[in-house]
Design a protein around this motif. Sequence first.
Motif, PDB file in Angstrom:
ATOM      1  N   ASP A 107      84.171  -6.615  40.993  1.00 14.91           N
ATOM      2  CA  ASP A 107      85.257  -6.363  40.045  1.00 14.91           C
ATOM      3  C   ASP A 107      85.560  -4.872  39.913  1.00 14.91           C
ATOM      4  OD1 ASP A 107      85.310  -9.025  39.644  1.00 14.91           O
ATOM      5  OD2 ASP A 107      84.406  -8.993  37.636  1.00 14.91           O
ATOM      6  N   ASP A 109      86.153  -3.118  37.330  1.00 10.66           N
ATOM      7  CA  ASP A 109      85.522  -2.405  36.201  1.00 10.66           C
ATOM      8  C   ASP A 109      84.056  -2.097  36.480  1.00 10.66           C
ATOM      9  OD1 ASP A 109      84.523  -4.943  36.082  1.00 10.66           O
ATOM     10  OD2 ASP A 109      85.416  -5.470  34.166  1.00 10.66           O
ATOM     11  N   GLN A 111      81.463  -3.830  36.310  1.00 11.50           N
ATOM     12  CA  GLN A 111      80.486  -4.371  35.348  1.00 11.50           C
ATOM     13  C   GLN A 111      79.236  -4.844  36.087  1.00 11.50           C
ATOM     14  OE1 GLN A 111      83.416  -6.882  32.801  1.00 11.50           O
ATOM     15  NE2 GLN A 111      81.632  -6.474  31.528  1.00 11.50           N
ATOM     16  N   ARG A 212      82.160  -3.311  29.947  1.00  9.78           N
ATOM     17  CA  ARG A 212      83.324  -2.696  30.583  1.00  9.78           C
ATOM     18  C   ARG A 212      83.488  -1.283  30.033  1.00  9.78           C
ATOM     19  NH1 ARG A 212      88.731  -3.313  32.556  1.00  9.78           N
ATOM     20  NH2 ARG A 212      88.636  -5.349  33.571  1.00  9.78           N
TER      21      ARG A 212
HETATM   22 MG    MG Z   1      84.983  -7.378  33.917  1.00 10.15          MG
END
Ligand code: MG
Length: 331
Positions: A107, A109, A111, A212
Amino acid sequence: MYERKEKGTLYLVVPCYNEEEVIESSIEKLLDKLSRLVDQGKVTADSKIMFVNDGSKDNTLFLLHAAAKRENRISVLSFSTNFGHQSAILAGMLYSAKYASMVVTIDADLQQDIEALDQFIACYDRGCEIVYGVRNDRHSDSVFKKATASCYYRFLHWLGCSIITNHADYRLMSKKAIQILSQYQEVNLFLRGLVPTLGLPSDVVYFDVKKREAGTSKYTIKKMIHLATNGITSLSVRPLQIITIFGLLTCVFGVGMAIYCLIDWINGNTVPGYTTTLMVTLIMNGMTLLSLGIIGEYLGKLYMEAKKRPRYIVESFIWNGDENEQNGYSC
Ligand code: MG
Ligand code: UDP
């Protein structure tokens, strides 16, 4: 255990939808990680990061294009509109597989812990074609998300789906695995459930999930429900079988009740039975509508599959700083 592999070319596929707040810091971290992997001799020097812009409405595409201009190791695939996370990672994998020997989807972000990439690559080197990233815990999730996710995975297991609990889409797939996956033409995508059905040599890597850093979740409740129903309908037809069993049981109960009422009538007992009638009517109508809804859900999915619409439309593709390998739109 499995056949050992040569040092491979890694492509990181990163889906992005309105990620302007976080994308620059993620680009920096991913490039740094890629450099370290190359320096440590774990992947080849031509390894890259492929960002897939899923029809962002903010500055994400502008930032990605700027990054691709200054950095050859970044390529950018951009959709004409928002086709969703699953289509974005599928497109990224299919495009990357032309150049890469292994692809990891992660992803935007970040994470998911990027330090787990070393273990992913080690599994690949040992001969795994697929490596599933599984989160250690769900402490960064809300109570609602934790509870619904746990129920959902249990339900899928109960339906007989071979899904890996707490695996989202942080996953390594070899070129071979992606080539096989490309044969699957379904429009309603639920990759985390589909990939285990390939049956290729695989392993699991555990990682920590962070909060995040910037921006908000791009998975709205609507998108989450859509993904969840897609998961059920694309992996199992058992809900339809449950309706059949329920219908059968209701018939048996109905025949029993009819016989009982008949005997009662013959014996001259007339019961007012208002509450019973009301309850049976309400419950049966509720069950009938629910059953129709479930059947409708499958019918809707079938309808979408029958149309064979493209799963995504690519507007532009930047690779090695050049726009592009293709002219105009493509599917
Ligand atoms: Mg995320
Ligand atoms: N994403 C996407 N298209 C969408 C929604 C999300 O490409 O329509 C991407 C998003 O940019 C991110 C990933 O999917 O890279 C996961 O989304 P997010 O982090 O918002 O989900 P969460 O972690 O909250 O489940």
